[in-house]
Enzyme design. Structure first.
Site, PDB file in Angstrom:
ATOM      1  N   ILE A   1       0.827  -1.247  -0.145  1.00 14.27           N
ATOM      2  CA  ILE A   1      -0.053   0.133  -0.064  1.00 14.27           C
ATOM      3  C   ILE A   1       1.162   1.503  -0.022  1.00 14.27           C
ATOM      4  O   ILE A   1       0.227   2.301  -0.052  1.00 14.27           O
ATOM      5  CB  ILE A   1      -0.846   0.190   1.209  1.00 14.27           C
ATOM      6  CG1 ILE A   1      -0.096  -0.021   2.593  1.00 14.27           C
ATOM      7  CG2 ILE A   1      -1.961  -1.201   1.110  1.00 14.27           C
ATOM      8  CD1 ILE A   1      -1.017   0.138   3.757  1.00 14.27           C
ATOM      9  N   GLY A   2       2.284   0.980   0.169  1.00 13.43           N
ATOM     10  CA  GLY A   2       3.109   2.319   0.180  1.00 13.43           C
ATOM     11  C   GLY A   2       4.518   2.061  -0.063  1.00 13.43           C
ATOM     12  O   GLY A   2       4.826   0.979   0.616  1.00 13.43           O
TER      13      GLY A   2
ATOM     14  N   GLY B   1       8.481   3.842   0.701  1.00 16.13           N
ATOM     15  CA  GLY B   1       8.947   5.274   1.212  1.00 16.13           C
ATOM     16  C   GLY B   1      10.539   5.143   1.123  1.00 16.13           C
ATOM     17  O   GLY B   1      10.880   4.173   0.420  1.00 16.13           O
ATOM     18  N   GLY B   2      11.169   5.954   1.491  1.00 13.27           N
ATOM     19  CA  GLY B   2      12.714   5.983   1.371  1.00 13.27           C
ATOM     20  C   GLY B   2      13.478   5.049   2.207  1.00 13.27           C
ATOM     21  O   GLY B   2      14.472   4.516   1.785  1.00 13.27           O
TER      22      GLY B   2
ATOM     23  N   GLY C   1      11.703   1.886   2.825  1.00 14.18           N
ATOM     24  CA  GLY C   1      11.089   0.427   2.574  1.00 14.18           C
ATOM     25  C   GLY C   1       9.667   0.465   2.176  1.00 14.18           C
ATOM     26  O   GLY C   1       8.922   1.726   1.781  1.00 14.18           O
TER      27      GLY C   1
ATOM     28  N   VAL D   1       5.256  -0.659   2.568  1.00  8.45           N
ATOM     29  CA  VAL D   1       4.286  -0.751   3.800  1.00  8.45           C
ATOM     30  C   VAL D   1       3.336  -1.875   2.940  1.00  8.45           C
ATOM     31  O   VAL D   1       2.661  -1.517   2.106  1.00  8.45           O
ATOM     32  CB  VAL D   1       3.962   0.415   4.283  1.00  8.45           C
ATOM     33  CG1 VAL D   1       2.714   0.240   5.321  1.00  8.45           C
ATOM     34  CG2 VAL D   1       4.800   1.355   4.613  1.00  8.45           C
TER      35      VAL D   1
ATOM     36  N   LYS E   1       5.574  -2.587   7.888  1.00  7.47           N
ATOM     37  CA  LYS E   1       6.623  -2.036   7.263  1.00  7.47           C
ATOM     38  C   LYS E   1       7.905  -2.528   7.297  1.00  7.47           C
ATOM     39  O   LYS E   1       8.523  -3.058   8.261  1.00  7.47           O
ATOM     40  CB  LYS E   1       7.014  -0.527   8.215  1.00  7.47           C
ATOM     41  CG  LYS E   1       7.841   0.409   7.382  1.00  7.47           C
ATOM     42  CD  LYS E   1       7.996   1.730   8.574  1.00  7.47           C
ATOM     43  CE  LYS E   1       9.056   2.588   7.827  1.00  7.47           C
ATOM     44  NZ  LYS E   1       9.245   3.946   8.588  1.00  7.47           N
TER      45      LYS E   1
ATOM     46  N   ASP F   1      11.335  14.773  11.643  1.00  2.00           N
ATOM     47  CA  ASP F   1      10.904  14.672  10.289  1.00  2.00           C
ATOM     48  C   ASP F   1       9.200  14.783  10.275  1.00  2.00           C
ATOM     49  O   ASP F   1       8.343  14.089   9.955  1.00  2.00           O
ATOM     50  CB  ASP F   1      11.119  13.385   9.692  1.00  2.00           C
ATOM     51  CG  ASP F   1      10.885  13.408   8.174  1.00  2.00           C
ATOM     52  OD1 ASP F   1      10.647  14.391   7.492  1.00  2.00           O
ATOM     53  OD2 ASP F   1      10.792  12.408   7.367  1.00  2.00           O
TER      54      ASP F   1
END
Length: 983
Positions: free
Chosen positions: A671-672, A674-675, A677, A679, A693, A807
């Site tokens: 479903i996603g 990112g920088g 890894g 998800v 994750k 962040d």
């Protein structure tokens, strides 16, 4: 009379006429210059330019001072909320100008080389503005006496050589600018008339030169928050006029130089957060000291007893050293003493009794030492105290009753001593008390019902004492109470039903007491309850069915006298072990609990047959599944990853197994990305949804292991990744409704997985800016802002050590099914620790558009950097804009854009997202003003997250229905709105 005689007689008159012509011509030119300034600069908060009209004398212009000949001598426009580009080319046409003061405004743009044309300037103030680019060469201003350009946004390399010939320079302030790193400027030590140097936080490195001793007129020397290393030079002891010496947050080593005691004029000395060591014996001569700050060094030995005779000393901060011996008993007894912090040392002896003799002391912090004796009775009358912390010592005796009722105390922490006596009824006067921490003492007696009058209480920790009697029924009046620890006492009676009215409670521990009666069903209505421990009591009756609605990470009801069936929703693997020692309980699902009796006769036999049939069928299915699995494993051994040895670390009670997680980590559940890894969404057999994750490490591209066509490639790790360690360390101990819940980590030699609660509405970024965008009404946006603020407040103020997220952004604020926010993604987080090296914190982390300006020029990145990023998120919520948009212009972000619109009420209102109804735009502006405070360029000017929460609570939107309207058409909240009109 001849014409020649007439001409000679009229010469003085003609000369005067000529001078008058020159005067009017000069005044006409200077008038035009001033009108140019008025045109270039705008303001909406003052009327400074009202008098700047062409029909008025320039010497009558507000902020203008003239010479006798009518020429402009001074321009004083500081603190006027001015914005715009400064026309330095015009200003420098004022030939007689000696003073140009533009500090503390909102000016921006580059300061051009035209400034160098102001050759007659003696005083130049550009401080506290929003300029950009490099500071220009000003070598032509040889007569400059004062130069102020601190906190103005200048970057690049400062032209130190342009100061070389300014031999009359007295004051120099260039601090708090993100200049390039540079060695200590040798040009300065030649300017022997300097009496004030402010170079804090401007990237100076290397050692302080020995020539600093030549600046014999120095009164203030401020070099803090730089990269200065080496020892404090012994030549600094020549500065006999030195009044203030600030060296904190550098990399200084060595001891205080021999002869440091010669600085007998020194009043303010701060060298905290360095690597200094040795003893403090040189300080015994500095009897004019007002403030002494040497925290977080490696000083050892005893504190000089002479400090007890210093009649002006009001602040002492020596925490985090290796000091031993006793404190001077007269310490703080002479002046209007403010605070002392000597925590985390090896100090012994009694607490000095007279530090609040003048009735002005605000903080007494003596944690983690070896102090003995009792708490001096004098502090029971110290009504100015806001923090009283003496935990982790060897204090004895009865706590003076007045301590409990200190009216301004926000925290009373006396834990881990050997103190005795009761909590007295005086506690009703502690109206500001938020944290009461008295655990691990010998306190006794009944808990006073007056504790409910201390209405600001958030945390009560009375564990491991000898308190007896009943829990006051009035405890339900503490509406802000979040954590209640009463474990390991001898409390009796029943648990008050009123406890269920404390709607903020998230943590209750009453274990190891003698409580009896039933568990109040009202506990089942606590929406934030996360941990409940009632073990080892004498509780009886049934477990309330209403507790089924709770989402607990910890439930412990062991060793009581409970009876009846365990509610079905609690009869799950997550709560295995939570009910042992209750012989009267029964369950259909928990193996070690006796089974609840079922109907007899045929129905019983029929049920038995059904159960047997079902179990047989399941056994067959399992056998078939195992056969197929083994066959597939043999065929595709090289692609199998389940054979790895997995290490599961749980941080909450789990209702799933590692196999369920591993089976669901496959491409169709992605479903996603990112920088760090991917998800995956996991749906368990019971319908519960989770997010998993996988965090990549730096070697994933070269050493990945294929897992088949439907399974993602997982990292071959030679040890855990830094992001993984940071996220686990941060989230594993956090329990807050506005911080994402981490259930467990699953690791092997090849992979690292983190299992979180699943939040179906994605991120705030998605809802504001992407194709998943939805129209969020203002009340929803406000609730998201307040919830996220409370999550950050917990990280900064509610943990044992502050957690800096580093962040914070809208894509890291996730939304649940009710659009309630959770702070997420702690891959860059840092837990603030005293022993963390500075280099380890000086990493530019975060996301462009959210990064606080100090990331580029200071090693001290703290909670205020998160506050800045959160301010940007608030601007997103109000405006609906991204942090970076093309419409802002080159090198501009949302903050620049917002500030550029702060010129009139109409332009300010235009900032609000067009989808927000007109009736709520004033409410949104309140939040925008909080955002501007959060994004102040200087970290020290930003509020804490605790203050941000309070401000947001004050900015709660008025409801369109139900507002009481006054006769003139206004509402009861108009007064609050008016107070917030000015930033």
């Amino acid at each position: 009379m001849s014409a020649a005689c007439i001409s000679r007689r009229n010469l003085p008159f003609l000369f005067l006429l000529y001078l008058l012509c020159l005067f009017f011509v000069a005044n006409s030119d200077e008038l035009q210059v001033l009108l140019n300034i008025k045109t270039a600069l705008s303001n909406s908060n003052t009327n400074i330019f009202d008098s700047w009209e062409s029909n008025n004398s320039i010497c009558n212009f507000a902020g203008i001072a003239c010479n006798l000949d009518g020429s402009v001598k001074e321009i004083e426009l500081s603190k006027q909320h001015l914005t715009g580009l400064v026309p330095f080319d015009s200003i420098c046409e004022l030939q007689s100008l000696e003073k140009l003061s533009l500090g503390k405004n909102l000016l921006y743009g580059h300061v051009t080389e035209d400034l160098n044309m102001c050759v007659g300037l003696k005083y130049l103030d550009l401080g506290f503005n929003f300029f950009s680019g490099s500071f220009p060469d000003i070598s032509s201003m040889n007569g400059l006496v004062y130069l102020y350009a601190n906190a103005s946004g200048f970057s690049g390399t400062f032209p130190w050589n342009s100061l070389e010939n300014m031999t009359g320079l007295v004051g120099l302030s260039l601090g708090d600018n993100p200049f390039d790193r540079t060695p200590f400027p040798k040009e300065l030590v030649k300017l022997t008339k300097l009496n004030w140097i402010y170079l804090t936080n401007c990237s100076i490195e290397g050692q302080i030169p020995k020539e600093i001793g030549n600046l014999s007129e120095l009164i203030e020397l401020e070099l803090s928050q730089n990269y200065i290393s080496g020892e404090i030079p012994v030549e600094i002891t020549k500065l006999g006029k030195l009044w203030q010496l600030e060296l904190y947050e550098n990399n200084l080593t060595g001891t205080l130089p021999v002869g440091f005691g010669k600085l007998t004029s020194l009043e303010m000395f701060d060298a905290s957060y360095n690597h200094l060591y040795g003893d403090l014996s040189e300080l015994r001569f500095l009897n004019q000291l007002v403030s002494l700050q040497l925290a977080h060094n490696q000083f050892s030995g005893e504190i000089p007893q002479e400090l007890g005779e210093f009649k002006r000393l009001v602040n002492v901060s020596l925490y985090g050293n290796n000091l031993k011996g006793s404190l001077p008993q007269k310490l703080g007894s002479w002046a209007n003493f403010d605070f002392i912090d000597v925590s985390e040392n090896f100090l012994t002896g009694p607490i000095p009794p007279e530090m609040c003799k003048k009735g002005t002391m605000t903080q007494l912090l003596m944690l983690q030492n070896n102090f003995t004796g009792g708490i001096p009775a004098s502090y029971a009358n110290c009504t100015t105290l806001t923090r009283f912390r003496v935990s982790k010592n060897s204090l004895t005796g009865v706590v003076p009753s007045g301590i409990w009722g200190l009216p301004n105390a926000e925290i009373i922490d006396i834990a881990m001593n050997e103190l005795e006596g009761p909590i007295t009824s005086d506690i009703e006067y502690a109206k500001s008390l938020a944290q009461l921490i008295v655990s691990n003492n010998r306190l006794s007696g009944k808990l006073p019902p007056e504790i409910s009058k201390s209405s600001a209480l958030i945390l009560i920790d009375l564990g491991n004492n000898q308190f007896s009697g009943e829990i006051p029924t009035t405890i339900g009046e503490l509406k802000q109470l979040s954590s209640l620890h009463l474990e390991d006492n001898i409390l009796s009676g029943s648990i008050p039903v009123s406890l269920g009215f404390c709607g903020s409670l998230s943590d209750i521990n009453m274990a190891h007491n003698s409580l009896s009666g039933e568990i109040p069903s009202s506990l089942g209505s606590l929406p934030a309850l996360n941990s409940l421990n009632l073990s080892d009591n004498q509780l009886s009756g049934r477990i309330p069915a209403r507790m089924s609605s709770l989402k607990l990470s910890l439930l412990d009801l062991t060793n009581n006298r409970l009876t009846g069936p365990i509610p079905k929703s609690l009869s799950v693997g997550a709560y295995n072990g939570s009910f042992a020692g209750n012989d009267g309980l029964c369950s259909k699902n928990i193996k070690y609990i006796r089974r609840c009796s079922s109907e007899s006769g045929r129905s019983g036999k029929l049920n038995t047959l059904i159960v047997c049939f079902t179990m047989g069928a399941m056994a067959m299915l399992v056998s078939l599944g195992c056969f197929l699995y083994l066959k597939k494993s043999q065929k595709h051994h090289e692609r199998s990853w389940k054979e790895d040895s997995w290490d599961v670390k749980s941080f909450h009670l789990l209702s799933f197994t590692e196999e369920e997680i591993l089976d669901s980590v496959k491409q169709e559940n992605l479903i996603g990305k990112g920088g760090s890894g991917n998800v995956y969404k996991v749906v368990l057999a019971n319908g519960k949804q989770l997010a998993v994750k996988h965090i990549w490490n730096s070697h994933h591209s070269s050493s990945r292991k294929k897992l088949g066509s439907t399974t993602p490639m997982l990292t071959k790790r030679g040890g855990k990744s830094r992001e993984f360690d940071a996220e686990v360390q941060t989230l594993s101990s956090i329990r807050h409704v506005n911080v994402v819940k981490l259930y467990c980590s699953i690791t092997s030699e090849d992979s690292s997985l983190l299992v979180y609660e699943y939040l179906p509405n994605g991120s705030l970024w998605d809802r504001l800016h992407t194709n998943r965008k939805m129209v969020l009404d203002w009340e929803t946006r406000y609730d998201i802002a307040l919830g996220a603020a409370k999550g950050l407040e917990y990280l900064h103020h509610g943990c044992e050590r502050p957690v800096i997220h580093r962040d914070v952004k809208s894509s890291n604020i996730l939304l649940d099914e009710f659009l309630k926010p959770r702070i997420a993604d702690f891959g860059l987080a840092k837990i603030d620790q005293a022993n963390v090296s500075k280099d380890s914190t000086h990493v530019i982390a975060g996301t462009y558009g959210y990064i606080a300006p100090e990331y580029g020029y200071t090693i001290k990145v703290n909670e205020k950097s998160d506050v800045y990023s959160f301010g940007v998120v608030l601007m997103e919520l109000v405006t609906g804009k991204r942090p970076i948009e093309p419409e802002y212009g080159e090198n501009k972000d949302i903050l620049n854009w917002v500030c550029s619109k702060m010129t009139s009420k109409e332009s300010v209102l235009s900032l609000v997202d067009s989808t927000i109804p007109e009736a709520y735009k004033e409410e949104a502006i309140k939040v925008l003003k909080i955002a501007i405070l959060c994004t102040s360029r200087l970290p020290v000017l930003r509020p804490t997250m605790r203050t941000v929460v309070h401000m947001l609570e004050d900015a709660e939107p008025c409801k369109l229905v139900g507002i009481k309207v006054t006769k003139d058409g206004g509402s009861e909240k108009d007064e609050l709105r008016d107070k917030q009109q000015k930033i």
